[in-house]
Design an enzyme around this catalytic site. Structure first.
Site, short mmCIF file in Angstrom:
data_model
loop_
_atom_site.label_atom_id
_atom_site.label_comp_id
_atom_site.label_asym_id
_atom_site.label_seq_id
_atom_site.Cartn_x
_atom_site.Cartn_y
_atom_site.Cartn_z
N GLY A 124 25.38 -6.15 0.68
CA GLY A 124 25.11 -6.48 0.55
C GLY A 124 23.61 -7.20 1.39
O GLY A 124 23.33 -6.96 2.03
N THR A 146 21.64 -7.16 0.91
CA THR A 146 20.21 -7.39 0.62
C THR A 146 19.65 -8.75 0.61
O THR A 146 20.37 -9.56 0.01
CB THR A 146 19.85 -6.60 -0.65
OG1 THR A 146 20.56 -5.27 -0.67
CG2 THR A 146 18.11 -6.60 -0.71
N VAL A 147 18.40 -8.93 1.21
CA VAL A 147 17.86 -10.25 1.07
C VAL A 147 16.67 -10.18 0.29
O VAL A 147 15.91 -9.18 0.36
CB VAL A 147 17.69 -11.23 2.24
CG1 VAL A 147 19.12 -11.59 2.95
CG2 VAL A 147 16.97 -10.31 3.20
#
Length: 534
Positions: free
Chosen positions: A352, A353-354
């Site tokens: 899990g 990206t921002v």
């Protein structure tokens, strides 16, 4: 206190401001971007500052060694930046199979591709920024050097990653990760201070050299030497050859609004194909079984096509224009009946990206996303640098006949996608929903919440989400209407209710009123989301 226990529903309002706005998944990063804007920077400077801070204050989702994409609205024009990196020049399907792998591994140095994040910061700064990188990256450097208290969602995913890596990442090449992210032999607790001198020194070198050190200097040498020591593929030559690409964004018109995405190798095309199919239906009611059924079926078909055809654009056998053609949309639309189907790719006509969003008082707006993929990425950190390397190469296929087959110097199918909305040539604003294959599904749901169902930006993000997983399997959030879930099951959908919303993406939205210039922002309630504004 249990900082992850929220027994009562709460309501977050849309944020309004005029001078500037930053929306992202971590309050400290949002504030870093706003501080840079207040010092005279524009929305582009703020996006870079926020992105750099996120590599420090949300390392569970991104890092210095990942990839980035951006959509930038400046002076009435939308620009696209693809800063994803290719596979190393000396990698091949044969070389991977010789090491005993039948598919690309998740962890270690094998799935590491050339990182694009530092190059994205430098390219954005050079073309559109007002302040030098040395000033823009200073907030991130200070957080790395002096430390910050770990936020709740961050602490949750950090602990989960540590527990997984303790079991799966046992070789010598992983020791740098544990030294950096579990320096006391454990992950930091929620509210506990964490710092990393390695991150600080690397960010300082990137700032002072406009990222040259990372690709053609001391940092490049450290990455290359570490890769060679542990039998990796990435070399100094791969890093030195890298340049980000300015690209023309792609779009579809959805009920009078133009929805914009980055072209392949990104999966933004999946969201556009789904919306192109859905615009042929009349969908007037959100909480309707028919609306959800058609959304799900359109998304399944779009994903089937995306997973078959999307790869490095130089390697694609069909074009974006063909996949977004009205003829193909009608072909796919005709397959949506009253029952759930197992999706198969279609045949396009020949021929899990921002995530963060920023806006300033001049009308500049940025939709920016960066990631190490799968949380911390490869599990590999170059010792002493804080550079966690991405595992983006995991998405390559080892089947030589597959469109996304591994080849030297090739860019893989990429999950991270920024979105942007315009109407009649005017910017509405940036939006995005990060989270692996949830991203195009989140994009379509947010756009429909906004355009079809007239939701404000905060409500558009707060609405219960669904996601297609595979076949007829659909996951829905625990807040998803039960009677609709039951009705969908009667149509043949295999419904799973998830107790954890962590897998349904994390979104941000900033809309701009073209007449008044007033900004309205929404942020993600599923994480430590924040809108900083003035």
């Amino acid at each position: 206190m249990d900082y992850l226990n929220h027994p009562y529903s709460s309501q977050r309002m849309t944020t309004f401001a005029k001078n500037g706005m930053v929306a992202t998944s971590q309050p400290l990063a949002a504030q870093a971007g706003l501080d840079i804007m207040k010092k005279g920077g524009n929305a582009i400077d703020a996006a870079i500052a926020t992105a750099a801070a996120l590599t420090v204050v949300e390392p569970t989702s991104n890092g210095i060694g990942g990839d980035a994409f951006a959509l930038v609205w400046v002076k009435g024009e939308l620009h696209g930046l693809n800063s994803s990196g290719p596979s190393p020049k000396n990698i091949s399907i044969e070389a991977i199979k010789e090491r005993g792998h039948e598919s690309m591994p998740k962890f270690g140095l094998i799935p590491v591709t050339v990182p694009g994040i530092p190059a994205a910061w430098a390219a954005l700064s050079k073309r559109f920024g007002k302040l030098p990188l040395t000033e823009v990256l200073q907030p991130a450097i200070e957080y790395a050097e002096k430390g910050y208290p770990v936020s709740p969602t961050l602490g949750k995913f950090w602990k989960g990653a540590y527990n997984a890596y303790k079991k799966l990442c046992t070789g010598d090449e992983y020791q740098g990760w544990f030294d950096t992210f579990a320096p006391d032999g454990r992950p930091p607790e929620i509210g506990e201070m964490w710092s990393s001198e390695g991150h600080a020194s690397t960010l300082r070198a990137i700032a002072e050299t406009n990222a040259e050190s990372f690709y053609r200097g001391e940092l490049a040498e450290k990455i290359s030497a570490f890769s060679k020591e542990h039998n990796g593929f990435i070399t100094a030559e791969d890093l030195a050859a890298y340049e980000p690409e300015w690209v023309d964004p792609i779009s579809v018109n959805y009920r009078g609004y133009d929805v914009w995405e980055i072209p392949p190798n990104g999966q933004g095309l999946v969201a556009l194909m789904a919306l192109n199919t859905l615009k042929g239906f009349e969908l007037n009611e959100k909480e309707s079984v028919d609306t959800y059924h058609k959304q799900i079926e359109a998304m399944k078909l779009a994903f089937a096509d995306g997973k078959k055809y999307i790869t490095d654009p130089k390697e694609m056998s069909t074009s974006v224009a063909q996949l977004l053609s009205e003829e193909f949309a009608e072909q796919r639309r005709s397959l949506i009946g009253d029952e759930a189907v197992t999706p198969e790719p279609g045949t396009p006509p020949s021929g899990g990206t921002v995530y963060l969003a920023t806006a300033d008082s001049e009308g500049n707006m940025v939709s920016f996303i960066q990631s190490n993929y799968m949380g911390f990425g490869s599990g590999v950190v170059v010792p002493g640098t804080g550079i966690g390397l991405q595992n983006r190469g995991h998405d390559f296929s080892l089947d030589p006949t597959h469109e996304n087959a591994l080849k030297p110097g090739k860019k893989t199918y990429h999950t991270i996608i920024p979105g942007f909305l315009t109407k009649d040539g005017e910017a509405v604003g940036p939006f995005g929903v990060m989270g692996g294959y949830m991203q195009p599904q989140g994009h379509a749901q947010v756009v429909m919440n906004t355009v079809d169902f007239h939701m404000n930006p905060q409500a558009a993000l707060d609405a219960a989400r669904w996601q297609w997983v595979e076949g007829k399997k659909i996951q829905v959030e625990h807040s998803f209407p039960q009677h609709i879930a039951q009705a969908l099951a009667r149509k043949g959908h295999q419904i799973e209710v998830s107790l954890d919303s962590g897998g349904f993406g994390r979104g941000q939205i900033i809309w701009r009123n073209p007449e008044t210039g007033v900004l309205s922002g929404g942020t993600e309630s599923r994480t430590d989301g924040s809108v900083a504004s003035w």
